[in-house]
Write an enzyme that holds these catalytic residues in place. Structure first.
Site, PDB file in Angstrom:
ATOM      1  N   GLU A  63      -6.994 -47.525 -22.379  1.00  0.00           N
ATOM      2  CA  GLU A  63      -5.743 -46.966 -21.852  1.00  0.00           C
ATOM      3  C   GLU A  63      -5.596 -45.492 -22.231  1.00  0.00           C
ATOM      4  O   GLU A  63      -6.330 -44.964 -23.074  1.00  0.00           O
ATOM      5  CB  GLU A  63      -4.566 -47.810 -22.348  1.00  0.00           C
ATOM      6  CG  GLU A  63      -4.651 -49.235 -21.809  1.00  0.00           C
ATOM      7  CD  GLU A  63      -3.434 -50.089 -22.126  1.00  0.00           C
ATOM      8  OE1 GLU A  63      -2.585 -49.689 -22.947  1.00  0.00           O
ATOM      9  OE2 GLU A  63      -3.346 -51.186 -21.535  1.00  0.00           O
ATOM     10  N   GLU A  74     -13.146 -54.420 -16.591  1.00  0.00           N
ATOM     11  CA  GLU A  74     -14.216 -54.760 -15.652  1.00  0.00           C
ATOM     12  C   GLU A  74     -14.974 -53.520 -15.198  1.00  0.00           C
ATOM     13  O   GLU A  74     -16.206 -53.491 -15.141  1.00  0.00           O
ATOM     14  CB  GLU A  74     -13.643 -55.475 -14.416  1.00  0.00           C
ATOM     15  CG  GLU A  74     -13.022 -56.829 -14.709  1.00  0.00           C
ATOM     16  CD  GLU A  74     -11.539 -56.759 -15.080  1.00  0.00           C
ATOM     17  OE1 GLU A  74     -11.094 -55.742 -15.654  1.00  0.00           O
ATOM     18  OE2 GLU A  74     -10.824 -57.735 -14.793  1.00  0.00           O
TER      19      GLU A  74
HETATM   20  N1  THU Z   1      -6.432 -54.871 -17.141  1.00  0.00           N
HETATM   21  C1  THU Z   1      -7.782 -55.034 -17.191  1.00  0.00           C
HETATM   22  O1  THU Z   1      -8.475 -54.404 -17.990  1.00  0.00           O
HETATM   23  N2  THU Z   1      -8.335 -55.928 -16.341  1.00  0.00           N
HETATM   24  C2  THU Z   1      -7.641 -56.742 -15.500  1.00  0.00           C
HETATM   25  O2  THU Z   1      -8.238 -57.557 -14.817  1.00  0.00           O
HETATM   26  C3  THU Z   1      -6.196 -56.617 -15.410  1.00  0.00           C
HETATM   27  C4  THU Z   1      -5.564 -55.541 -16.214  1.00  0.00           C
HETATM   28  C5  THU Z   1      -5.831 -53.947 -18.110  1.00  0.00           C
HETATM   29  C6  THU Z   1      -5.258 -52.678 -17.554  1.00  0.00           C
HETATM   30  C7  THU Z   1      -4.248 -52.312 -18.618  1.00  0.00           C
HETATM   31  O3  THU Z   1      -4.911 -51.640 -19.676  1.00  0.00           O
HETATM   32  C8  THU Z   1      -3.775 -53.657 -19.137  1.00  0.00           C
HETATM   33  O4  THU Z   1      -4.762 -54.605 -18.752  1.00  0.00           O
HETATM   34  C9  THU Z   1      -2.416 -54.092 -18.597  1.00  0.00           C
HETATM   35  O5  THU Z   1      -2.401 -54.058 -17.209  1.00  0.00           O
END
Ligand code: THU
Length: 160
Positions: A63, A74
């Protein structure tokens, strides 16, 4: 008028039903959640990719205080994999997530639209289906190909 129906076939397994190879990939995705950088959402996602030759690579969500600059687990895993092994087809991806209490989700999460599109590019690039494994403590979902997650998807064949 014609109706086109596209269905997605999902197999659900308990942990006790996993093969050794499935367990290895899912464990790698779970472990990767502990290395994610998610100070804003506190939602830690891990992804593990298995190449056709058996090699496993992982990634997790990264993030950023400028929210859109962050990246999902992913795509972190996929882009790293494609950057390191541009000529090796991807065979499978496993995904796991822990919530803000630090617990693995009971129901599996599935990739967002942008990650589905990125995964579809790799599936198309190597002309090989990527098996998707979605971990939840109450059951693990198996989907045979990314195309099933993006049934009317856009790929390079559309560019002609
Ligand atoms: N996120 C992922 O890494 N993969 C997913 O399949 C869904 C969401 C992350 C993005 C963000 O850092 C956090 O999860 C909340 O949305």
């Amino acid at each position: 008028m014609k109706e086109i129906v596209k269905t997605v076939h999902i197999t659900q397994k308990d942990e006790s039903e996993l093969t050794d190879a499935e367990r290895k990939l899912i464990d790698a995705a779970k472990s990767s959640t502990y290395r994610s950088y998610a100070p804003y959402s506190k939602f830690c996602v891990g992804a593990a990719i298995q190449l056709e030759d058996g090699e496993v690579l992982t990634g997790n969500n990264q993030e950023n205080c400028a929210f859109p600059s962050g990246l999902c687990a992913e795509r972190t895993a996929l882009f790293y994999t494609n950057a390191q092994y541009p000529d090796t087809p991807v065979a499978a991806i496993a995904i796991a997530a822990r919530d803000s209490n630090g617990e693995f989700t009971s129901v599996p999460i599935s990739p967002c639209g942008s990650c589905r599109q990125a995964l579809l590019e790799t599936e198309h690039r190597f002309a090989r289906p990527i098996r998707v494994m979605l971990y939840g403590t109450e059951g693990i979902y198996f989907i045979d190909s990314v195309r099933d997650l993006l049934p009317v998807g856009f790929d390079s064949d559309c560019l002609v």
